[in-house]
Design a protein around this motif. Structure first.
Motif, PDB file in Angstrom:
ATOM      1  N   LEU A  41      24.023 -41.447  53.310  1.00 55.83           N
ATOM      2  CA  LEU A  41      23.841 -42.653  54.104  1.00 55.83           C
ATOM      3  C   LEU A  41      23.383 -43.814  53.232  1.00 55.83           C
ATOM      4  N   ASP A  42      24.041 -44.948  53.377  1.00 57.61           N
ATOM      5  CA  ASP A  42      23.588 -46.168  52.726  1.00 57.61           C
ATOM      6  C   ASP A  42      22.241 -46.555  53.330  1.00 57.61           C
ATOM      7  N   ASP A  43      21.407 -47.250  52.576  1.00 58.70           N
ATOM      8  CA  ASP A  43      20.096 -47.664  53.092  1.00 58.70           C
ATOM      9  C   ASP A  43      20.215 -48.536  54.338  1.00 58.70           C
ATOM     10  N   ASN A  44      21.349 -49.210  54.492  1.00 57.57           N
ATOM     11  CA  ASN A  44      21.577 -50.079  55.647  1.00 57.57           C
ATOM     12  C   ASN A  44      22.277 -49.365  56.808  1.00 57.57           C
ATOM     13  N   SER A 109      34.343 -40.670  66.673  1.00 53.23           N
ATOM     14  CA  SER A 109      33.514 -41.663  65.996  1.00 53.23           C
ATOM     15  C   SER A 109      34.357 -42.574  65.128  1.00 53.23           C
ATOM     16  N   LEU A 110      33.945 -43.823  65.085  1.00 59.86           N
ATOM     17  CA  LEU A 110      34.448 -44.753  64.096  1.00 59.86           C
ATOM     18  C   LEU A 110      33.354 -44.860  63.040  1.00 59.86           C
ATOM     19  N   ILE A 111      33.645 -44.354  61.866  1.00 56.74           N
ATOM     20  CA  ILE A 111      32.668 -44.295  60.783  1.00 56.74           C
ATOM     21  C   ILE A 111      33.065 -45.294  59.710  1.00 56.74           C
ATOM     22  N   SER A 112      32.149 -46.210  59.405  1.00 58.81           N
ATOM     23  CA  SER A 112      32.370 -47.180  58.332  1.00 58.81           C
ATOM     24  C   SER A 112      31.636 -46.706  57.088  1.00 58.81           C
ATOM     25  N   LEU A 113      32.296 -46.869  55.957  1.00 58.10           N
ATOM     26  CA  LEU A 113      31.720 -46.443  54.685  1.00 58.10           C
ATOM     27  C   LEU A 113      31.788 -47.572  53.669  1.00 58.10           C
ATOM     28  N   VAL A 114      30.881 -47.515  52.704  1.00 61.43           N
ATOM     29  CA  VAL A 114      30.889 -48.444  51.581  1.00 61.43           C
ATOM     30  C   VAL A 114      30.823 -47.641  50.292  1.00 61.43           C
ATOM     31  N   MET A 115      31.449 -48.172  49.246  1.00 64.36           N
ATOM     32  CA  MET A 115      31.383 -47.528  47.939  1.00 64.36           C
ATOM     33  C   MET A 115      30.233 -48.164  47.166  1.00 64.36           C
ATOM     34  N   ASP A 116      29.332 -47.322  46.643  1.00 65.26           N
ATOM     35  CA  ASP A 116      28.204 -47.858  45.887  1.00 65.26           C
ATOM     36  C   ASP A 116      28.599 -48.121  44.434  1.00 65.26           C
ATOM     37  N   ALA A 117      27.652 -48.592  43.636  1.00 64.65           N
ATOM     38  CA  ALA A 117      27.919 -48.957  42.239  1.00 64.65           C
ATOM     39  C   ALA A 117      28.314 -47.752  41.386  1.00 64.65           C
ATOM     40  N   SER A 118      27.998 -46.545  41.854  1.00 66.59           N
ATOM     41  CA  SER A 118      28.366 -45.316  41.132  1.00 66.59           C
ATOM     42  C   SER A 118      29.661 -44.708  41.649  1.00 66.59           C
ATOM     43  N   SER A 119      30.406 -45.476  42.463  1.00 69.77           N
ATOM     44  CA  SER A 119      31.680 -45.053  43.047  1.00 69.77           C
ATOM     45  C   SER A 119      31.542 -43.905  44.045  1.00 69.77           C
ATOM     46  N   ASN A 120      30.374 -43.782  44.657  1.00 65.60           N
ATOM     47  CA  ASN A 120      30.164 -42.807  45.723  1.00 65.60           C
ATOM     48  C   ASN A 120      30.333 -43.495  47.068  1.00 65.60           C
ATOM     49  N   TRP A 121      31.026 -42.839  47.982  1.00 70.55           N
ATOM     50  CA  TRP A 121      31.184 -43.366  49.334  1.00 70.55           C
ATOM     51  C   TRP A 121      29.974 -42.966  50.165  1.00 70.55           C
ATOM     52  N   LYS A 122      29.430 -43.924  50.906  1.00 72.93           N
ATOM     53  CA  LYS A 122      28.278 -43.672  51.780  1.00 72.93           C
ATOM     54  C   LYS A 122      28.548 -44.266  53.147  1.00 72.93           C
ATOM     55  N   LEU A 123      28.057 -43.594  54.174  1.00 69.75           N
ATOM     56  CA  LEU A 123      28.216 -44.114  55.529  1.00 69.75           C
ATOM     57  C   LEU A 123      27.295 -45.307  55.731  1.00 69.75           C
ATOM     58  N   ILE A 124      27.824 -46.364  56.313  1.00 68.20           N
ATOM     59  CA  ILE A 124      27.005 -47.522  56.639  1.00 68.20           C
ATOM     60  C   ILE A 124      26.865 -47.686  58.155  1.00 68.20           C
ATOM     61  N   SER A 125      27.834 -47.158  58.907  1.00 66.55           N
ATOM     62  CA  SER A 125      27.681 -47.168  60.366  1.00 66.55           C
ATOM     63  C   SER A 125      28.512 -46.057  60.990  1.00 66.55           C
ATOM     64  N   ASP A 126      28.045 -45.644  62.165  1.00 66.48           N
ATOM     65  CA  ASP A 126      28.727 -44.623  62.940  1.00 66.48           C
ATOM     66  C   ASP A 126      28.668 -45.075  64.391  1.00 66.48           C
ATOM     67  N   CYS A 127      29.840 -45.229  65.002  1.00 62.68           N
ATOM     68  CA  CYS A 127      29.943 -45.644  66.408  1.00 62.68           C
ATOM     69  C   CYS A 127      30.623 -44.520  67.181  1.00 62.68           C
ATOM     70  N   PRO A 128      29.832 -43.589  67.740  1.00 64.74           N
ATOM     71  CA  PRO A 128      30.414 -42.450  68.450  1.00 64.74           C
ATOM     72  C   PRO A 128      30.715 -42.747  69.910  1.00 64.74           C
ATOM     73  N   TYR A 129      31.685 -42.030  70.402  1.00 66.59           N
ATOM     74  CA  TYR A 129      32.039 -42.049  71.827  1.00 66.59           C
ATOM     75  C   TYR A 129      32.133 -40.592  72.270  1.00 66.59           C
ATOM     76  N   ILE A 130      31.435 -40.236  73.335  1.00 65.45           N
ATOM     77  CA  ILE A 130      31.451 -38.851  73.811  1.00 65.45           C
ATOM     78  C   ILE A 130      32.700 -38.629  74.666  1.00 65.45           C
ATOM     79  N   VAL A 131      33.534 -37.686  74.235  1.00 70.33           N
ATOM     80  CA  VAL A 131      34.749 -37.338  74.965  1.00 70.33           C
ATOM     81  C   VAL A 131      34.456 -36.223  75.960  1.00 70.33           C
ATOM     82  N   LYS A 132      33.635 -35.263  75.533  1.00 73.79           N
ATOM     83  CA  LYS A 132      33.341 -34.103  76.366  1.00 73.79           C
ATOM     84  C   LYS A 132      31.919 -33.635  76.092  1.00 73.79           C
ATOM     85  N   LYS A 133      31.182 -33.381  77.161  1.00 72.20           N
ATOM     86  CA  LYS A 133      29.819 -32.867  77.031  1.00 72.20           C
ATOM     87  C   LYS A 133      29.746 -31.558  77.790  1.00 72.20           C
ATOM     88  N   GLU A 134      29.234 -30.532  77.104  1.00 74.71           N
ATOM     89  CA  GLU A 134      29.113 -29.186  77.721  1.00 74.71           C
ATOM     90  C   GLU A 134      27.907 -29.123  78.623  1.00 74.71           C
TER      91      GLU A 134
END
Length: 134
Positions: A41-44, A109-134
C-alpha cells in the motif's frame, strides 16, 4: 519497430507485476497479515466504500485505519479467488477491475495503483462494490 517492441514488453512486464501485487495484497488481507499488507500500500492509500454494508454514505479509510481493521480482524480473514478482468496502464499509474470471490462475500473492485521510485507497484485506492454477501 524496436521502440514499439520495447514498449510492448514494458507494458507486458508491468501488467505481470501489477497482477502479482494485487494477488499478494489479497493474500495478505485474507491472512490478516497487516505487516505484509502494508508493503503493498502506498502511504496515501484509501479504501473508498460507497454505500456499502447498508450505509447511504461514502466512507473513506486511510492506510492506517484500513490496516487496523485488518489487524483486528474486522476486515480480511477470508480465502478469496482473484480474477482480474482488465488492467489499464497510464505511465506510472494503473487501474485494475478485479473480482474477489470469497466465502463471506464477492466484491468487484476498482483498484488504482502507482509505481514508486523503485519500480514497485503499490495500491493507492480500492473502490469495492459488493456483488454477493453470504
Amino acid at each position: 519497430i524496436s521502440l514499439f517492441t520495447a514498449t510492448g514488453f514494458s507494458q507486458q512486464n508491468s501488467t505481470q507485476k501489477i497482477k502479482e501485487t494485487i494477488d499478494a495484497f489479497v493474500k495478505a488481507a485474507d491472512q490478516n497479515d497487516d505487516t505484509t499488507l502494508s508493503t503493498y500500500l502506498d502511504d496515501n492509500y484509501r479504501l473508498v466504500m460507497n454505500r456499502l454494508f447498508g450505509s447511504d454514505q461514502v466512507t473513506v479509510l486511510t492506510k492506517t485505519m484500513y490496516l487496523e481493521k485488518i489487524k483486528s480482524k474486522v476486515f480480511g480473514g477470508d480465502n478469496r479467488v482473484v480474477t482480474i478482468q482488465d488492467i489499464i496502464i497510464n505511465g506510472n499509474t494503473a487501474v485494475a477491475q478485479v473480482t474477489l470471490k470469497g466465502e463471506k462475500m464477492t466484491f468487484i473492485s476498482l483498484i488504482s495503483l502507482v509505481m514508486d521510485a523503485s519500480s514497485n507497484w503499490k495500491l493507492i485506492s480500492d473502490c469495492p462494490y459488493i456483488v454477493k454477501k453470504e
